[in-house]
Scaffold this motif. Structure first.
Motif, PDB file in Angstrom:
ATOM      1  N   TYR A   1       1.543  -1.362  -0.104  1.00 30.41           N
ATOM      2  CA  TYR A   1      -0.210   0.118  -0.115  1.00 30.41           C
ATOM      3  C   TYR A   1       0.764   1.277  -0.444  1.00 30.41           C
ATOM      4  O   TYR A   1       2.170   1.441   0.417  1.00 30.41           O
ATOM      5  N   ALA A   2       0.577   2.123  -0.843  1.00 32.81           N
ATOM      6  CA  ALA A   2       1.175   3.421  -0.733  1.00 32.81           C
ATOM      7  C   ALA A   2      -0.040   4.623  -0.815  1.00 32.81           C
ATOM      8  O   ALA A   2      -0.869   4.670  -1.072  1.00 32.81           O
ATOM      9  N   ALA A   3       0.207   5.112  -0.626  1.00 37.23           N
ATOM     10  CA  ALA A   3      -0.705   6.515   0.006  1.00 37.23           C
ATOM     11  C   ALA A   3       0.346   8.152  -0.046  1.00 37.23           C
ATOM     12  O   ALA A   3       1.138   7.925   0.578  1.00 37.23           O
ATOM     13  N   ALA A   4      -0.329   8.999  -0.696  1.00 35.45           N
ATOM     14  CA  ALA A   4      -0.217  10.816  -0.097  1.00 35.45           C
ATOM     15  C   ALA A   4      -1.566  11.278   0.145  1.00 35.45           C
ATOM     16  O   ALA A   4      -2.529  11.128  -0.236  1.00 35.45           O
ATOM     17  N   PRO A   5      -1.211  11.637   1.414  1.00 39.94           N
ATOM     18  CA  PRO A   5      -2.569  13.261   1.980  1.00 39.94           C
ATOM     19  C   PRO A   5      -2.579  14.156   0.802  1.00 39.94           C
ATOM     20  O   PRO A   5      -1.363  14.483   0.308  1.00 39.94           O
ATOM     21  N   ILE A   6      -3.613  14.111   0.936  1.00 37.03           N
ATOM     22  CA  ILE A   6      -4.289  15.125   0.131  1.00 37.03           C
ATOM     23  C   ILE A   6      -4.506  16.557   1.586  1.00 37.03           C
ATOM     24  O   ILE A   6      -5.255  16.610   2.804  1.00 37.03           O
TER      25      ILE A   6
END
Length: 436
Positions: A126-131
């Motif tokens: 899993y990978a994510a970038a915050p808004i």
């Protein structure tokens, strides 16, 4: 950037930011009016680009609410709308400004306890970038999920951060559009209120009581935000006679409404000192032509009615380029009849200095009705075809026994049935002599 395993993610979620900061963050999410809204192409494309550019089977654009992670866009899976915040990996990803990576998202004793994508049990990475809002609030994430154990390169995470920034820009643009629409709706309501007030000044507040005659009127506004030039009135004259008129000024908006107001009061004044309806229209023609502020002409039917000795009314009707009145006579000849009462030769009012006007006489007997209308009704286009005078006559033939009040009610229902096909205002004025 932050790199975690699933167990670390679970522990991080148990230590959320302080109550005050979290309240401000939730208020920021609410500020953008994004939760529980339908899918939108801009966010769907962001999710699709994230999956394509990071070579992942699943991607989402998610927003973190108080107790849930809500998915605005989902790529690669169906039927997903939200997940408990305790089980959503976005809850961990919004704890930092940097992109977040979880190498082992497999459920288990050391894991998150459930799949981070409902219905997809084979997610491993899993990978994510915050808004992040301009005020620094982390509203949600742009996420990718993979079924492989994998490393996410710095370039891939930079791409994810860029997409999160695009999501934030989209939120700002969306909010600006919503504000503009709300402002326009407020202005529209104000304009409709002003237009309604102005329109009421062009029409009599109520019709008078004429002994032995039933009167009824109706005004249909095609566009509540605009005033137009349709008008009518009924008023008493000397020696027991009554005057009535109905007309339509060319054009729309305030200029047409101004001419309608001038026309109404001119007709009232002229009728007080002239017994000939054509003289009344000639005076109106002169007033409109000599007023430097008037650039619109009008069509008018102006009539005078006087009670006769048989319980009916003698009517003299003058025409100034207006569609004919319709005379409804139940049981006339071989059956009910609708006759056009057309003063032949009547010209447009306010267009030519030498305009001529004509009259037509009739006797309105008990059981009969005279209808005056403006052409917004006959120019309606249901199904693209003009409604027309012929169809109106056919409709009225079925209602010759109705009387003025019931007839206007039937016409009101017809206008409602035609709906958006009626693109211009409609004024109706009906008068009938009740049977004894």
């Amino acid at each position: 950037m932050t790199t975690e395993n699933a167990a670390h993610a679970t522990r991080s979620r148990s230590g959320r930011a302080g109550d005050s900061a979290e309240a401000e963050r939730l208020a920021a999410v609410e500020h953008y009016s994004i939760l529980d809204t339908p899918p939108e192409g801009a966010f769907d494309r962001i999710a699709a680009l994230a999956a394509r550019w990071l070579d992942a089977p699943f991607a989402t654009v998610s927003f973190v609410d108080a107790d849930r992670v809500w998915f605005k866009a989902v790529y690669g899976s169906e039927g997903i709308s939200q997940i408990s915040r305790d089980h959503g990996l976005s809850s961990s990803a919004i704890l930092d400004d940097e992109p977040c990576v979880i190498r082992d998202a497999l459920p288990g004793p050391q894991g998150v306890g459930t799949s981070p994508v409902p219905g997809e049990q084979d997610v491993r990475s899993y990978a994510a970038a915050p808004i992040i809002s301009p005020e620094g609030h982390r509203l949600g994430t742009v996420d990718v999920f993979d079924t492989r154990h994998r490393q996410f390169q710095d370039s891939a995470l930079s791409t994810l951060a860029d997409l999160a920034a695009v999501a934030m820009d989209t939120l700002e643009l969306r909010l600006s559009t919503l504000r503009t629409l709300r402002h326009e709706r407020q202005l529209r309501k104000q304009l409709e209120g002003f237009a309604s007030t102005l329109q009421r000044t062009l029409l009599p507040p109520s019709l008078p009581t004429v002994p032995g005659l039933q009167l009824s009127c109706h005004y249909h506004t095609a566009d509540p935000g605009e005033v137009t030039g349709d008008f009518y009135d009924v008023f008493a004259l000397a020696d027991g006679r009554w005057a009535f008129f109905l007309g339509d000024v060319s054009g729309h908006g305030a200029p047409a409404a101004t001419v309608a107001s001038l026309t109404r009061y001119t007709l009232r004044a002229a009728a007080m000192h002239s017994s000939d309806p054509t003289d009344v229209l000639e005076e109106l023609n002169t007033v409109l032509l000599h007023d430097p502020n008037v650039s619109h002409s009008a069509t008018v039917l102006f009539g005078v009615l006087a009670p006769d000795s048989e319980g009916g009314f003698d009517i003299v009707l003058a025409g100034g380029g207006h569609p004919p009145a319709l005379w409804l006579r139940p049981g006339s000849g071989n059956g009910p009849g609708v006759e056009e009462v057309w003063p032949e030769g009547g010209m447009l009012v306010g267009a030519l200095p030498d305009a001529s006007f004509a009259t037509r006489r009739l006797r309105l007997r008990p059981g009969q009705t005279l209808l005056l209308y403006t052409d917004g009704l006959t120019e309606a286009r249901p199904g693209g075809d003009i409604y027309g005078a012929e169809r109106l006559t056919e409709f009225l033939t079925r209602h010759t026994e109705a009387g003025a009040t019931a007839l206007v009610g039937e016409l009101d229902a017809l206008i409602a049935e035609l709906g958006s096909a009626v693109t211009d205002d409609v004024a109706l004025l009906a008068m009938s002599v009740p049977r004894e």
